[in-house]
Design an enzyme around this catalytic site. Structure first.
Site, short mmCIF file in Angstrom:
data_model
loop_
_atom_site.label_atom_id
_atom_site.label_comp_id
_atom_site.label_asym_id
_atom_site.label_seq_id
_atom_site.Cartn_x
_atom_site.Cartn_y
_atom_site.Cartn_z
CG ASP A 83 42.56 44.82 38.36
OD1 ASP A 83 42.25 44.07 37.05
OD2 ASP A 83 41.64 44.43 39.50
CG HIS A 223 37.80 41.24 35.78
ND1 HIS A 223 38.46 42.46 35.70
CD2 HIS A 223 38.46 40.84 34.14
CE1 HIS A 223 39.62 42.27 35.52
NE2 HIS A 223 39.28 41.79 34.77
CB SER A 226 34.68 37.99 45.46
OG SER A 226 36.33 38.37 45.67
CG ASN A 266 41.36 39.27 38.16
OD1 ASN A 266 41.41 38.53 37.53
ND2 ASN A 266 40.80 41.18 37.33
CG ASP A 268 39.40 43.84 45.20
OD1 ASP A 268 40.17 43.59 46.43
OD2 ASP A 268 39.34 44.77 45.26
#
Ligand code: ZN
Length: 339
Positions: A83, A223, A226, A266, A268
């Site tokens: 990443d 990206h 979340s 993505n 995280d």
């Protein structure tokens, strides 16, 4: 089952109309949680490590933890992805470790810093140059490459930048043609970290549709995806945390973006939140507990549950058996035939 090339996994997702989550890992519990979720929901999965994760875990530890996941789950297609690779050097190191995919983030210059400690954006031509260099090296080894056009805001590991520049669809077509990237991170208004937005975000959905038209053979990546579930933030704060006003991207927005042409999502921050909440809970409720297994274990379980729900929400669930992963040798031949 060998590791899966990312290009193949994302092409399958594009055909099937679903998204694949890419989950960041730093340690054993995270890797185990992600694979437990993939196994339970029968999902293909991308596990990714950033430069920070590689430094934290020491490359070699992370490599073997990831390979353990592969050995234990022969029926699950797994991509090992770097990443936000800052340069060719780290991409080469990841490829030498056996990663089947690397990201070269040519959108910002990691070597330079402005006086306030941020990295400046790179020019379009510079981005193409550094990306193409990595593509040539990686494709000669059958490894997939993700690039980035436009810059995302927020803070994720080293990717601190001030500027948020939405991707310009006019540039997408040219960038994909000239670099040959397998996947491209689009800046559509998402942002790294837990404090993405003050209000529910309005993502540039039409931009996804437009980019899909301009580069029909490239896979697209979101990206900073979340969702920062408010109940998780409340849980962290309830047990002594301090995360005022954290907010993310709602699941329906992600689903809409997938419909319009995003394949890789993505995630995280949400994983960090759920682990933190679970550990804080044990510390507050059982102050006498000092066996790390007694708080890392519940954190692992909570993370597995969260990721399984994302796999269902992104539509990844049930697709693990759809295809047989290609070998890097097969991918190498494929790239050579395109030249
Ligand atoms: Zn990112």
């Amino acid at each position: 089952m060998p590791l899966c090339p990312m290009r193949q996994m994302l092409e399958e997702a594009r055909k099937g109309g679903y998204g694949v989550g890419a989950y960041n890992v730093n340690n054993m519990e995270q890797i185990q949680a992600i694979l437990a979720a993939a196994k339970e929901t029968r999902s293909p999965v991308i596990i990714q490590a950033s430069r920070g994760a590689l430094e934290y875990s020491n490359l070699i530890y992370l490599k073997y933890l990831m390979l353990a996941a592969v050995e234990e789950n022969p029926d699950i297609p797994i991509v090992l992805h770097l990443d936000h690779g800052p340069d060719l050097k780290l991409c080469k190191e990841a490829i030498a470790l056996g990663f089947t995919s690397v990201m070269i983030d040519g959108s910002i210059d990691y070597e330079k810093k402005t006086p306030d400690g941020k990295h400046p954006a790179r020019s379009f031509e510079d981005n193409i140059r550094v990306t193409k260099e990595v593509v040539d090296y990686a494709h000669a080894r059958g490894v997939s490459v993700e690039g980035e056009l436009g810059t995302l805001g927020g803070i994720e590991e080293e990717t601190k930048t001030d500027q948020v520049l939405l991707t310009d669809p006019d540039q997408v077509e040219e960038f994909c043609k000239r670099t040959g990237v397998d996947a491209l991170a689009l800046a559509i208004g998402t942002s790294h970290g837990a404090y993405k937005f003050k209000h529910e975000p309005v993502l540039a959905m039409d931009l996804v549709t437009e980019c899909r038209k301009r580069a029909p053979d490239t896979n697209f990546v979101m990206h900073g995806s979340s969702s920062v579930p408010q109940e998780l933030v409340a849980e962290v704060n309830k047990y002594g945390g301090k995360l005022p006003g954290a907010m993310g991207v709602p699941i329906p927005s992600i689903q809409e973006a997938v419909k319009r042409g995003i394949q890789k999502i993505n995630v995280d921050t949400d994983g960090r939140l759920v682990v933190t909440a679970a550990i804080r809970k044990v510390f507050v409720e059982k102050p006498g507990e000092f066996d790390p297994r007694k708080y890392l274990g519940p954190a692992r379980d909570a993370l597995a549950k969260l990721i399984a729900s994302k796999m269902r929400d992104f539509g990844t669930a049930g697709h693990a058996g759809d295809y047989k992963p290609k070998t890097l040798a097969e991918m190498k031949a494929f790239y050579a035939s395109r030249k």
